[in-house]
Design a protein around this motif. Sequence first.
Motif, PDB file in Angstrom:
ATOM      1  N   PRO A  14     -70.730 -20.778 -50.923  1.00 51.74           N
ATOM      2  CA  PRO A  14     -70.103 -21.652 -49.929  1.00 51.74           C
ATOM      3  C   PRO A  14     -70.891 -22.923 -49.652  1.00 51.74           C
ATOM      4  O   PRO A  14     -71.970 -23.164 -50.203  1.00 51.74           O
ATOM      5  CB  PRO A  14     -70.057 -20.753 -48.683  1.00 51.74           C
ATOM      6  N   GLU A  15     -70.343 -23.728 -48.749  1.00 53.60           N
ATOM      7  CA  GLU A  15     -70.979 -24.973 -48.326  1.00 53.60           C
ATOM      8  C   GLU A  15     -72.407 -24.729 -47.833  1.00 53.60           C
ATOM      9  O   GLU A  15     -73.293 -25.559 -48.044  1.00 53.60           O
ATOM     10  CB  GLU A  15     -70.137 -25.608 -47.219  1.00 53.60           C
ATOM     11  N   VAL A  18     -74.839 -25.117 -50.573  1.00 50.11           N
ATOM     12  CA  VAL A  18     -74.926 -26.420 -51.235  1.00 50.11           C
ATOM     13  C   VAL A  18     -76.149 -27.207 -50.758  1.00 50.11           C
ATOM     14  O   VAL A  18     -76.831 -27.852 -51.553  1.00 50.11           O
ATOM     15  CB  VAL A  18     -73.643 -27.237 -51.000  1.00 50.11           C
ATOM     16  N   GLU A  19     -76.425 -27.138 -49.467  1.00 49.83           N
ATOM     17  CA  GLU A  19     -77.545 -27.906 -48.912  1.00 49.83           C
ATOM     18  C   GLU A  19     -78.866 -27.499 -49.563  1.00 49.83           C
ATOM     19  O   GLU A  19     -79.723 -28.354 -49.834  1.00 49.83           O
ATOM     20  CB  GLU A  19     -77.610 -27.709 -47.402  1.00 49.83           C
ATOM     21  N   LYS A  22     -78.860 -28.782 -53.206  1.00 49.30           N
ATOM     22  CA  LYS A  22     -79.071 -30.228 -53.144  1.00 49.30           C
ATOM     23  C   LYS A  22     -80.546 -30.550 -52.926  1.00 49.30           C
ATOM     24  O   LYS A  22     -81.095 -31.475 -53.548  1.00 49.30           O
ATOM     25  CB  LYS A  22     -78.227 -30.808 -52.012  1.00 49.30           C
ATOM     26  N   SER A  52     -65.642 -23.139 -55.959  1.00 44.76           N
ATOM     27  CA  SER A  52     -66.512 -23.026 -54.794  1.00 44.76           C
ATOM     28  C   SER A  52     -67.205 -24.354 -54.527  1.00 44.76           C
ATOM     29  O   SER A  52     -67.298 -25.235 -55.398  1.00 44.76           O
ATOM     30  CB  SER A  52     -67.559 -21.939 -55.021  1.00 44.76           C
ATOM     31  N   ALA A  53     -67.721 -24.501 -53.316  1.00 47.42           N
ATOM     32  CA  ALA A  53     -68.450 -25.719 -52.954  1.00 47.42           C
ATOM     33  C   ALA A  53     -69.678 -25.897 -53.845  1.00 47.42           C
ATOM     34  O   ALA A  53     -70.017 -27.019 -54.241  1.00 47.42           O
ATOM     35  CB  ALA A  53     -68.865 -25.655 -51.489  1.00 47.42           C
ATOM     36  N   GLN A  56     -68.585 -27.203 -57.290  1.00 49.49           N
ATOM     37  CA  GLN A  56     -68.243 -28.625 -57.241  1.00 49.49           C
ATOM     38  C   GLN A  56     -69.496 -29.487 -57.281  1.00 49.49           C
ATOM     39  O   GLN A  56     -69.561 -30.483 -58.014  1.00 49.49           O
ATOM     40  CB  GLN A  56     -67.427 -28.909 -55.982  1.00 49.49           C
ATOM     41  N   TYR A  57     -70.507 -29.098 -56.502  1.00 50.81           N
ATOM     42  CA  TYR A  57     -71.754 -29.865 -56.504  1.00 50.81           C
ATOM     43  C   TYR A  57     -72.430 -29.782 -57.880  1.00 50.81           C
ATOM     44  O   TYR A  57     -72.919 -30.791 -58.406  1.00 50.81           O
ATOM     45  CB  TYR A  57     -72.708 -29.358 -55.429  1.00 50.81           C
ATOM     46  N   ASP A 171     -74.299 -24.898 -38.977  1.00 46.06           N
ATOM     47  CA  ASP A 171     -74.753 -26.202 -39.466  1.00 46.06           C
ATOM     48  C   ASP A 171     -76.266 -26.343 -39.336  1.00 46.06           C
ATOM     49  O   ASP A 171     -76.932 -26.866 -40.237  1.00 46.06           O
ATOM     50  CB  ASP A 171     -74.059 -27.326 -38.692  1.00 46.06           C
TER      51      ASP A 171
END
Length: 341
Positions: A14-15, A18-19, A22, A52-53, A56-57, A171
Amino acid sequence: MKKENIRIVFMGTPEFAVESLKALVENGYNVVAVVTQPDKPVGRHQEKLQPSAVKQYALEHNLPVLQPVKMKDADFIEELRSYKADLQVVVAFRMLPEVVWGMPRLGTFNVHAALLPQYRGAAPINWAVINGETETGVTTFFLDKDIDTGRIILQKPFNVPDTADVEYVYDGLMCLGAETALETINLIASKLPEDNLDSIDFPSVLDEISVPQAYENIELKAAPKIFKETCEINWNQSAKKVYDFVRGLSPYPGTWSILRPVEDNGEKPLVMKVYKTAKTGSPSTGAPGSLVVEKNRLYVNTSDGLLELLDIQLSGKKRMDARSFLNGFKEIEKFRFRQNV
């Protein structure tokens, strides 16, 4: 050791994950492949596939992507092994078999959104808020045979305001998790020789930077997966418990309760989602689940006090504030919420 010489496989979906991915890419680490869930069917007829997120990244940054249906699939294991990873990093992914987590010589570490050993399980962020915690955090730990029990590398705390819902905490921990993942890899890299990894005793190095989880004489709180039935509100609890329960599941998946007519007049029960409430400090004026309307404000009785409903949604209707709801639902006091949860 130079960061570009450590071959890393990243696993996440999930998102939230991603962080962390990244952070590794932007800080020059050598991510040789990414493992994520298969594309998910979406749409009314499930005719479209949504990546998935993390996928995509990864594609945006030309990283190879593996999407196994089964983690023990022989072809997947062979392909994963071909990347010759020194280290695997897992963030918000599924349970791994030993053949996968035990593959890299530097092991596999997970970024968990809680301060282990508390809140082991699939939904640590939700349960920390539901339980009214004022502090949670992030833990990096090496995977072993049992779920969320491995040796702890780093832990970082995160304050949870009383007004915060799960989105706020999600978040915050997403960013803190990325920072902690990067710091963990930096720590591992600092313990390695400049060039020849074959010259060191990996178990002793990894033990040097991690400690066993300590949970003797403490009450462990679990974080099991959230299901639809988990999200039904029990109005027989205190106003504080209901308040925390609502914000611990808001905005997604959202809590719900069944509105039933006070008298059997043939009207069908209604399902209402509750996304936001406010504590009033006022004592109850009726049985738990009964409603009170006062000056265009909507309250519900709990076991010990009145709780104001602020943000709600009837099944099949738009999400709205309570004032707008009352403007279109004049006979709400003829209903009450179901008690028997």
